[in-house]
Design a protein around this motif. Structure first.
Motif, PDB file in Angstrom:
ATOM      1  N   ARG A 125     -49.807  37.139  49.327  1.00  0.00           N
ATOM      2  CA  ARG A 125     -49.249  35.811  49.053  1.00  0.00           C
ATOM      3  C   ARG A 125     -48.410  35.294  50.215  1.00  0.00           C
ATOM      4  O   ARG A 125     -48.016  36.047  51.090  1.00  0.00           O
ATOM      5  N   SER A 184     -54.981  34.508  44.879  1.00  0.00           N
ATOM      6  CA  SER A 184     -55.073  33.855  43.569  1.00  0.00           C
ATOM      7  C   SER A 184     -55.753  34.804  42.595  1.00  0.00           C
ATOM      8  O   SER A 184     -56.702  35.507  42.955  1.00  0.00           O
ATOM      9  N   TYR A 211     -52.575  28.328  45.286  1.00  0.00           N
ATOM     10  CA  TYR A 211     -52.358  29.571  44.548  1.00  0.00           C
ATOM     11  C   TYR A 211     -52.620  29.288  43.067  1.00  0.00           C
ATOM     12  O   TYR A 211     -51.948  28.460  42.465  1.00  0.00           O
ATOM     13  N   SER A 271     -56.230  30.080  50.099  1.00  0.00           N
ATOM     14  CA  SER A 271     -55.630  30.733  48.931  1.00  0.00           C
ATOM     15  C   SER A 271     -55.093  32.095  49.346  1.00  0.00           C
ATOM     16  O   SER A 271     -55.664  32.766  50.192  1.00  0.00           O
TER      17      SER A 271
END
Ligand SMILES: Nc1nc2c(ncn2[C@@H]2O[C@H](COP(=O)(O)OP(=O)(O)OP(=O)(O)O)[C@@H](O)[C@H]2O)c(=O)[nH]1
Ligand SMILES: [Mg+2]
Length: 232
Positions: free
Chosen positions: A69, A42, A9, A39
């Motif tokens: 996330r 990000s 991240y 990821s």
């Protein structure tokens, strides 16, 4: 063949140099491998660099990007995409000794999970973070009767065929680690714990206050389901 799984991240500052360092280390082990990097949302150049690393290292580096996330989401994605049964999870900052990877692969010959622990190894981390994780480890022991000493996402290794049965139900955040370890232990699967050295003085990617609350809530939920209702 084995797979190294790395959640990222906003790691634009280190992802390239650290992946290169990791490739050098893995080449030295002399066995086939793949590096999976995932990821979640990000907001810096991590995704651009990740995709470039993938195209520069075909077959060896595979990059994935998810919108939302959560390291558990990233883990799930990487498990589903991995091409081997041996999964080694490490942090992108490579703040723990890379020799854990080799040790974990040996450990997986006899075990279904290998827990790399900075608490039985040694660590250079801020006193606040040591206290927080120490408190959490104690709570896990009290509530779940489980005496391991590191439930962070990095330096953990799993045999996919053993943990696959629980992957669909794991949490979207970092609690997936404790869930998998708890399910595996309850099912009587062999688990080993090995010491790791950790030198991590950079700022965490997690919002620590939020993370403490989240982990505590999930631990209570797991305790309630397992100990009070008798099933998870
Ligand atoms: N994919 C993904 N990766 C994340 C997310 N949050 C953190 N990470 C990654 O998770 C790894 C661990 O993050 P760190 O900030 O190093 O965590 P830490 O606080 O040092 O972790 P501890 O070892 O538990 O003390 C790094 O590779 C981060 O980039 C996320 O939401 N999604
Ligand atoms: Mg770190």
């Amino acid at each position: 063949m084995f797979s190294v799984l790395i959640p990222v991240y906003n790691e634009e500052a280190i992802i390239e140099a650290n992946t290169t360092r990791l490739i050098e280390y893995l080449n030295g082990l002399g066995r086939p491998y793949e590096i999976l990097i995932c990821s979640n949302g990000s907001t810096d150049n991590t995704d651009v660099i990740g995709r470039r690393l993938e195209s520069e290292n075909p077959g060896r580096v595979r990059f994935f990007s998810l919108k939302n996330r959560g390291v558990g989401r990233a883990f799930k994605k990487m498990v589903s995409k991995s091409r081997s049964d041996l999964l080694v999870s490490i942090d992108a900052d490579l703040t723990t000794d890379l020799s854990f990877i080799d040790e974990a692969l040996k450990g997986l010959e006899e075990n279904d999970i290998v827990i790399g622990s900075k608490h039985v190894g040694s660590q250079r981390r801020s006193i606040g973070r040591k206290l927080l994780s120490g408190g959490f480890i104690l709570l896990v022991k009290l509530l779940l009767g489980m005496g391991y000493s590191d439930y962070s996402i990095g330096t953990k290794a799993y045999k996919k065929s053993a943990v696959q049965q629980w992957i669909r139900g794991i949490d979207y955040g970092s609690s997936y680690v404790i869930e998998l370890i708890y399910y595996a232990k309850s099912a009587g699967l062999p688990i080993s714990e090995v010491p790791v050295f950790c030198d991590d003085r950079r700022r965490s990617r997690f919002n620590l206050a939020q993370e403490v609350f989240y982990r505590f809530r999930n631990l209570l939920r797991l305790w309630y389901r397992a100990r009070v209702r008798g099933r998870v």
